[in-house]
Design an enzyme around this catalytic site. Structure first.
Site, short mmCIF file in Angstrom:
data_model
loop_
_atom_site.label_atom_id
_atom_site.label_comp_id
_atom_site.label_asym_id
_atom_site.label_seq_id
_atom_site.Cartn_x
_atom_site.Cartn_y
_atom_site.Cartn_z
N LYS A 13 -6.93 -8.96 -13.60
CA LYS A 13 -7.48 -8.02 -13.19
C LYS A 13 -6.67 -6.77 -14.07
CE LYS A 13 -6.79 -9.16 -8.61
NZ LYS A 13 -6.34 -10.26 -8.77
N ARG A 160 7.19 -13.97 -13.74
CA ARG A 160 7.49 -13.27 -12.09
C ARG A 160 7.75 -14.82 -10.97
NH1 ARG A 160 1.87 -10.19 -11.04
NH2 ARG A 160 1.93 -11.37 -8.88
P1 AMP Z 1 -0.66 -9.27 -7.88
O1 AMP Z 1 0.70 -8.90 -8.46
O2 AMP Z 1 -1.73 -8.67 -6.95
O3 AMP Z 1 -0.93 -10.31 -7.30
O4 AMP Z 1 0.41 -8.89 -6.03
C1 AMP Z 1 1.58 -10.12 -5.95
C2 AMP Z 1 1.55 -10.12 -4.17
O5 AMP Z 1 1.88 -9.04 -3.23
C3 AMP Z 1 0.82 -10.87 -3.78
O6 AMP Z 1 0.73 -12.59 -4.50
C4 AMP Z 1 0.79 -10.56 -2.64
O7 AMP Z 1 1.54 -11.10 -1.37
C5 AMP Z 1 1.25 -9.12 -2.34
N1 AMP Z 1 -0.20 -7.97 -2.47
C6 AMP Z 1 -0.07 -7.27 -3.37
N2 AMP Z 1 -1.86 -6.77 -2.51
C7 AMP Z 1 -1.66 -6.53 -1.06
C8 AMP Z 1 -2.94 -6.45 -0.51
N3 AMP Z 1 -3.81 -5.58 -1.21
N4 AMP Z 1 -2.71 -6.94 0.59
C9 AMP Z 1 -1.38 -7.89 1.36
N5 AMP Z 1 -0.63 -8.20 -0.10
C10 AMP Z 1 -0.72 -8.18 -1.66
#
Ligand code: AMP
Length: 216
Positions: A13, A160
């Site tokens: 993404k 990360r």
């Molecule tokens: P990402 O970088 O999109 O993989 O997000 C990293 C982490 O942030 C996820 O594993 C969730 O813990 C939190 N997070 C990001 N976006 C959301 C969302 N829309 N709802 C809930 N938690 C989120």
């Protein structure tokens, strides 16, 4: 263009966002990046979010919804936006529909990047990101020119904390349980575009641009 990128962690993404942002010149909203900025700045939201993110769990809906609403109302989103990682639950999807209706706006498309879990674990466990600019690398498929160093700004690359194998498995389980129901939710609204996320990033971007163009 008002778009959502949907798909499991590691489906690409973030990388696709970079291509779409260049093509459409719209604002890219990554709720994951927003949380990481809050954590770095040690805000209250950051303190709350980190306890969930470390375990691969979702941050509670209301916190995410308030943060997304605040962001989408800023002037730079008036020409369009690309949500990356939001919504991640049906409750967030419903809240977004309400927000957009109140703004007199609506979604153009929801792009679903599909890839199987084994491939995603392989991608994420070998992912490294620049600690400063956030550029994304892969130890095998897209290594930096100089090991451990960002090609763009010479800063240190980091893994990360939630890209370790144990946390990745939790994130995938959470995706299947809580986020995957959004696929039917958006399919029922005739907004869903399915794209094979296992291909090379350039092919994925080309497939998405073709699908978006043919819709308009
Ligand atoms: P990402 O970088 O999109 O993989 O997000 C990293 C982490 O942030 C996820 O594993 C969730 O813990 C939190 N997070 C990001 N976006 C959301 C969302 N829309 N709802 C809930 N938690 C989120």
């Amino acid at each position: 263009m008002r778009c959502i990128l949907l798909g499991p962690p590691g489906a690409g993404k973030g990388t696709l966002s970079e291509s779409l942002q260049k093509e459409y010149n719209i604002c890219h909203i990554s709720t994951g990046d927003m949380f990481r900025e809050h954590i770095a700045a040690k805000t209250d939201i950051g303190k709350l979010a980190s306890s969930y993110i470390e375990k691969g769990q979702l941050v509670p809906d209301q916190v995410v919804i308030d943060m997304a609403k605040d962001r989408i109302l800023r002037p730079d989103c008036s020409q369009g936006f690309l949500f990356d990682g939001f919504p991640r639950t049906v409750a967030q999807g419903e809240a977004l529909n309400v927000m957009l209706r109140e703004m007199g706006s609506a979604l153009d498309a929801v792009i679903l990047l599909e890839a199987d879990d084994d491939m995603l674990v392989g991608r994420l466990s070998k992912r490294r990101v620049c600690g400063k600019c956030g550029a994304v690398y892969h130890l095998v498929n897209k290594p930096p020119v100089k090991e451990g160093i960002c090609d763009l700004d010479g800063e240190q690359l980091i893994q990360r904390a939630d890209d370790t194998e144990a946390v990745i498995k939790d994130r995938l389980r959470v995706y299947h349980e809580q986020t995957a129901p959004l696929v039917d939710f958006y399919d029922n609204l005739s907004l869903l575009i399915r794209i094979d996320g296992s291909n090379k990033a350039s092919e994925v971007a080309a497939d998405v641009l073709k699908a978006l163009t043919s819709r308009h």
